[in-house]
Write a protein that holds these residues in place. Structure first.
Motif, mmCIF file in Angstrom:
data_model
loop_
_atom_site.group_PDB
_atom_site.id
_atom_site.type_symbol
_atom_site.label_atom_id
_atom_site.label_comp_id
_atom_site.label_asym_id
_atom_site.label_seq_id
_atom_site.Cartn_x
_atom_site.Cartn_y
_atom_site.Cartn_z
ATOM 1 N N THR A 1 2.692 -13.966 -7.931
ATOM 2 C CA THR A 1 3.983 -13.098 -8.032
ATOM 3 C C THR A 1 3.594 -11.423 -8.057
ATOM 4 N N VAL A 2 2.306 -11.277 -8.410
ATOM 5 C CA VAL A 2 1.999 -10.037 -8.310
ATOM 6 C C VAL A 2 2.092 -9.627 -6.743
ATOM 7 N N ALA A 3 1.455 -10.151 -5.973
ATOM 8 C CA ALA A 3 1.586 -10.045 -4.495
ATOM 9 C C ALA A 3 2.732 -9.883 -3.870
ATOM 10 N N VAL A 4 3.651 -10.680 -4.117
ATOM 11 C CA VAL A 4 4.847 -10.730 -3.498
ATOM 12 C C VAL A 4 5.837 -9.584 -4.041
ATOM 13 N N ALA A 5 5.549 -9.090 -5.243
ATOM 14 C CA ALA A 5 6.291 -8.157 -5.626
ATOM 15 C C ALA A 5 5.787 -6.819 -4.907
ATOM 16 N N ALA B 1 -0.348 -5.995 4.280
ATOM 17 C CA ALA B 1 -1.529 -5.444 3.987
ATOM 18 C C ALA B 1 -1.743 -5.090 2.541
ATOM 19 N N ILE B 2 -0.447 -4.552 1.889
ATOM 20 C CA ILE B 2 -0.534 -4.352 0.389
ATOM 21 C C ILE B 2 -0.610 -5.642 -0.381
ATOM 22 N N ALA B 3 0.491 -6.646 0.308
ATOM 23 C CA ALA B 3 0.346 -7.894 -0.582
ATOM 24 C C ALA B 3 -0.906 -8.830 -0.423
ATOM 25 N N GLY B 4 -1.518 -8.496 0.761
ATOM 26 C CA GLY B 4 -2.959 -9.148 0.988
ATOM 27 C C GLY B 4 -4.011 -8.650 0.132
ATOM 28 N N GLY C 1 4.316 -6.610 -2.202
ATOM 29 C CA GLY C 1 4.645 -6.650 -0.876
ATOM 30 C C GLY C 1 5.899 -6.054 -0.679
ATOM 31 N N SER C 2 7.012 -6.395 -1.597
ATOM 32 C CA SER C 2 8.279 -5.899 -1.098
ATOM 33 C C SER C 2 8.353 -4.444 -1.568
ATOM 34 N N LEU C 3 7.327 -3.782 -2.502
ATOM 35 C CA LEU C 3 7.558 -2.411 -2.863
ATOM 36 C C LEU C 3 6.720 -1.947 -1.709
ATOM 37 N N GLY C 4 5.972 -2.432 -1.092
ATOM 38 C CA GLY C 4 5.234 -1.887 0.084
ATOM 39 C C GLY C 4 6.090 -1.632 1.410
ATOM 40 N N PHE D 1 -1.706 7.281 5.752
ATOM 41 C CA PHE D 1 -2.763 7.344 4.895
ATOM 42 C C PHE D 1 -2.139 7.800 3.506
ATOM 43 N N LEU D 2 -1.393 8.763 3.532
ATOM 44 C CA LEU D 2 -0.898 9.332 2.319
ATOM 45 C C LEU D 2 0.055 8.094 1.564
ATOM 46 N N CYS D 3 0.789 7.408 2.537
ATOM 47 C CA CYS D 3 1.689 6.307 1.740
ATOM 48 C C CYS D 3 0.774 5.163 1.354
ATOM 49 N N TYR D 4 -0.217 4.865 1.893
ATOM 50 C CA TYR D 4 -0.869 3.556 1.515
ATOM 51 C C TYR D 4 -2.172 3.892 0.792
ATOM 52 N N PHE D 5 -3.052 4.940 1.232
ATOM 53 C CA PHE D 5 -4.107 5.074 0.586
ATOM 54 C C PHE D 5 -4.018 5.525 -1.000
#
Lengths: 251, 282
Positions: A99-103, A77-80, A105-108, A151-155
């Motif tokens: 590269t932005v998305a993959v990075a 969801a974060i990468a996408g 995504g792993s932080l996510g 919600f806290l972790c993603y929003f």
């Protein structure tokens, strides 16, 4: 669209797809996060062709990603959604966006680990309501209690990243000690022992304990698939039934 | 109470659950089964909320209802689309039980445990290795060309697949559950059947433990000039020794010490953080 509103919308979508959306939509919107995200961001940014190009490029990197037992090597969801939106707002090429998305995504995975671990608290609350026979509260726990941590972790990180740019996330990460992130991952690996331990004590039967060990060591030593183990278990069970019936008959 | 109900149902040949109840249960499952996904029970709460309305209807008695809800809160994990079959079968068996037939909770729980792994196996490989790859392959191709049909086709295709497969498996599970219950009633060897189900259940739980609990030590030391990595030493004795140890600790605390699951959860948190900061786990 106004910058703040756009940041709010993207952060909201990221959270919604990651944990809140109905499951039958998550198959497409989550597993195909970058592809669908590219389309959604294309509409939001008013350039669908650009969005589709970025989304499809990121999606290709995740084509082989399979969630076994619910675990993916990246937070899609974060990468996408966040990844595509950040790429588009910075005006990067699709390849740079990858590269932005993959990075991201792993932080996510940190967000994912955090809610997968902390949502145990909600489950224990639901346990209490179940023990009181309160089905309605069990459903409310699943519906709303479950969403507090996600919600806290993603929003919030999603909004900050969109508002201040992806550097904001990097500096935020720099504040959190690496050990804390590792410890969260380690704890995430320990907690299944509680769920499985509870299950095992409910079905506890000393006579059949060796079978649990057989299952455990077949995976530990031979890494066999659960399908094979279930088939083997079924065969043993049938043999056991015949033997038990014969014993009955001979009595 | 249950006797009265059995008589009514026997006379009318009616079942307690209406089609509307079943549809609602299926919808709750396919929408919210994974809404509170977590490492401890995975879909445990998701399963319980899906079946909760059925339990309310089947067991008006508060204690019976509480016991049934708690039983369905346990660890559960499968693939949503194909695993809907287990929910269907569970609903049917709970209904039989409420109607006073000789279905025991042991049979229901063991059935859930025995089936969740295999259906996850089938489901994951069909949904993710076949359906997803085919749909993505076609859709990415279209999207790269800037064609909006790419994402739209993917969205529509996967959604139809998820709804159709889960609907079909849920209702066939329900019918199979009813069939199985009738056969159970006819057979004399209910006891050995329960035992047989327990065997499958135990072996699957053992396998799940080895696959799901992840503990690795990063401790290493130099002894007599050669570096010794503790994890390698442990692996050479027996792989997955640490996960087994953690599971044994949890079971000891639950069974022998009668500790609450909240206490154990906090203990695991403390162990996880303390041992990571001591550079023992990583």
């Amino acid at each position: 669209m106004n910058h703040v509103v756009l940041a709010l919308v993207i952060a909201f979508i990221t959270w919604y797809v990651a944990t809140a959306m109905p499951m039958f939509l998550r198959w497409s919107c989550y597993l195909g996060g970058p592809l669908v995200g590219g389309f959604v961001c294309g509409i939001l940014f008013g350039d669908i062709t650009y969005g589709l190009e970025v989304g499809a490029t990121i999606q290709l990197a995740y084509l082989g990603a399979i969630a076994v037992g619910g675990t993916l090597p990246s937070e899609l969801a974060i990468a996408g959604y966040l990844g595509t939106a950040l790429t588009m707002s910075a005006g990067l090429s699709a390849e740079a966006g990858l590269t932005v998305a993959v990075a991201l995504g792993s932080l996510g995975l940190l967000c994912r680990n955090a809610y997968m671990t902390l949502n145990s608290i909600v489950v224990h609350k639901a346990d209490q309501y179940a023990a009181e026979g309160n089905a309605r509260m069990v459903r409310l726990m699943n519906q709303y209690g479950s969403q507090v941590v996600p919600f806290l972790c993603y929003f919030i990180p999603g909004f900050l990243a969109m508002y201040f740019g992806s550097q904001a996330i990097e500096s935020l990460m720099a504040v959190i000690p690496a050990k804390v992130i590792t410890a969260l991952g380690v704890t995430g690996g320990l907690i299944p022992a509680l769920g499985i331990g509870l299950l095992l004590t409910y079905v506890w039967d000393k006579r059949f304990l060796p079978y649990a060990f057989i299952g455990f060591f077949l995976v530990a030593y031979l890494n066999l698939s659960i399908m094979f183990i279930a088939i083997l278990g079924a065969c043993i069970a049938v043999l056991y039934m015949f033997a038990a019936d014969r014993r009955e008959d001979s009595k | 109470m249950t006797e009265e109900k059995t008589m009514v149902t026997a006379e009318n040949g009616n079942r307690i659950l209406k089609r509307r109840d079943l549809i609602r249960t299926w919808l709750r499952w396919i929408c919210w089964a994974q809404r509170c996904y977590n490492y401890e029970r995975l879909m445990g709460l998701g399963f319980c909320q899906a079946i909760s309305a059925v339990i309310e209807k089947l067991f008006p008695d508060k204690e019976e209802r509480a016991a049934a809800l708690s039983r369905h809160m346990r660890f559960f994990n499968t693939e949503n689309n194909w695993g809907a079959m287990i929910l269907g079968a569970t609903v049917a068996l709970e209904e039989e039980r409420a109607m006073g037939h000789s279905v025991t909770t042991d049979v229901i729980d063991s059935m859930k445990n025995a089936l969740m792994g295999p259906l996850a196996g089938i489901g994951d490989s069909i949904t993710q290795s076949i359906v997803k790859v085919i749909l993505l392959g076609v859709s990415i191709e279209l999207a790269v060309q800037g064609n909006v049909l790419g994402p739209v086709l993917y969205l529509a295709g996967f959604t139809v697949y998820a709804l159709a497969v889960s609907y079909i498996t849920f209702f066939s599970g329900y019918r199979m559950g009813r069939g199985a219950a009738t056969k159970l009633l006819a057979s004399s060897s209910t006891k050995s059947l329960t035992d047989a189900l327990k065997i499958v259940s135990m072996i699957v739980i053992g396998a799940l433990a080895a696959g799901n609990i992840k503990v690795n030590t990063i401790a290493a030391g130099t002894f007599g000039g050669s570096e010794v990595v503790l994890q390698n030493v442990l692996d050479s004795i027996c792989p997955k020794l640490l996960p087994l140890g953690v599971l044994a600790l949890v079971i000891y605390l639950l069974k022998n010490k009668r500790k609450s699951s909240v206490f154990i959860l906090i203990t695991l948190f403390v162990i996880g953080f303390a041992l990571t900061f001591l550079n023992f786990l990583g």
